[in-house]
Design a protein around this motif. Structure first.
Motif: not given
Length: 383
Positions: A278-286
């Motif tokens: 299980l890998l938690l990751h961050h995602g960026v928008s904008g």
């Protein structure tokens, strides 16, 4: 040691695998704010954020936050997590774990030791800290190790092996979000290896602001993505300093959904679960204005999750189509950088997994990682 060897294809063009959107049977539930800047402490004037965490020999959970001083100059702090009735509620500061006192950690105007992750690797008997050394040429990943969490030995910046298939030297480019798996996994050739996730960025604007990003010809998607690289276990057991030499580079995942359309990056060390890693990751928008290496005003960071194949962690088995955590509370929407939730550590306390995350580049929050489906309940996991 036995590590199954998976079939591998020649990497060729560095493209991300097809996106799998099977439901992830995990969720995040906010628990509260764990740490805020200490009033009157200049070393924390611009925030305490994005911590690593580990458990010491006494069983206490230790937190290693990025402490941001006036002028965006960072150190890695050391604190004890205060637990009340099994719930982390605050911290007791213990000082600084890693000062930016090497030339490759100190830039002009901006610099420091930033955004640590810590993985306990039992095979080595060491806590392996990866961190961003923000020096004269921008952000570069580095490694330090410790047996007791009190004394850290720097092993230096990570050195990525040159590989013809990539057609470029990864050492030329900035890189962030490096984190090691906690146990050996199969390397590209089946050799038992330690592996690290990382995120190269085809952006040299920090040192060459007038040049366009020289994207390697083999890279299909130029957006910052999650990669994996390896070092044979035998090499590291013979010489711990060899852990900074990584090869066998492959793309694990690129941005796929609207909430992560700009870039993605690994969060805490992958957690072994029944479905895989299980890998938690961050995602960026904008949108990014100017250099990507300065605080942005028009971006939004969310938390997602992936399940990686235990036999070949470069392969994504499943991926969350929607975020597990979005910036919603005032502490997450108002800060040095608005609208940021940024996961960097997971620790188990009294049988509960707690995720520590940065809030709006100013505070540290904590959330509970919960399982939402029983193993074998979802037919998608029947394999």
């Amino acid at each position: 040691m036995t590590v199954a060897r998976p079939p591998r294809e020649d990497p060729g063009t560095m493209h991300a695998p097809a996106v799998a959107t099977t439901a992830i049977p995990y969720a995040l539930r906010r628990s509260g704010v764990l740490m805020s800047p200490e009033p009157g402490n200049d070393a924390e004037a611009e925030g305490v954020i994005n911590p690593a965490a580990a458990r010491d020999d006494s069983g206490e959970v230790r937190l290693f936050p990025r402490m941001v001083a006036t002028g965006n100059f960072s150190r890695i702090g050391d604190a004890r997590v205060v637990v009340e009735d099994g719930v982390p509620t605050g911290v007791e500061r213990r000082g600084v774990a890693l000062q930016p006192d090497r030339i490759w950690e100190r830039g002009s105007g901006h610099g420091g030791t930033e955004d640590p992750r810590i993985t306990w690797i039992a095979e080595l008997g060491l806590h392996v800290m990866t961190y961003v050394a923000f020096g004269p040429t921008g952000p570069r990943p580095a490694i330090a190790v410790s047996a007791d969490l009190a004394t850290w030995r720097r092993l230096g910046p990570i050195q990525f092996d040159y590989e013809d298939a990539l057609g470029a030297d990864l050492n030329v480019y900035p890189n962030k979000d490096v984190v090691f798996f906690p146990e050996p996994i199969p390397g590209p050739d089946g050799v038992p290896s330690f592996a690290a996730l990382h995120r190269p960025m085809w952006d040299l604007s920090f040192v060459r602001p007038d040049d366009s990003a020289p994207v390697p010809p083999s890279v299909e998607d130029p957006r910052p993505s999650i990669w994996i690289s390896y070092v044979p276990v035998a090499d590291v057991l013979a010489d711990i300093a060899r852990i900074v030499r990584l090869g066998g580079h492959r793309v694990v995942a690129a941005p796929a959904f609207a909430w992560e359309e700009l870039k993605i990056g690994a969060g805490p060390a992958p957690l072994r679960v029944p479905e895989g890693w299980l890998l938690l990751h961050h995602g960026v928008s904008g949108r990014v204005e100017g250099s990507a290496f300065v605080p942005q005003r028009h971006v939004r960071y969310c938390v997602g999750a992936m399940i990686l194949d235990p036999a070949d962690p470069s392969r994504v088995l499943a991926r969350s189509e929607h975020p597990l955590l979005e910036p919603e509370t005032a502490d997450e929407t108002d800060g040095v950088v608005a609208n940021v939730v940024f996961p960097t550590a997971i620790e188990e306390i009294d049988g509960v997994s707690y995720v520590f995350y940065g809030m709006a580049d100013y505070r540290i929050g904590v959330a509970v990682l919960e399982r939402t489906a029983q193993a074998g309940e979802d037919a998608a996991w029947s394999r």
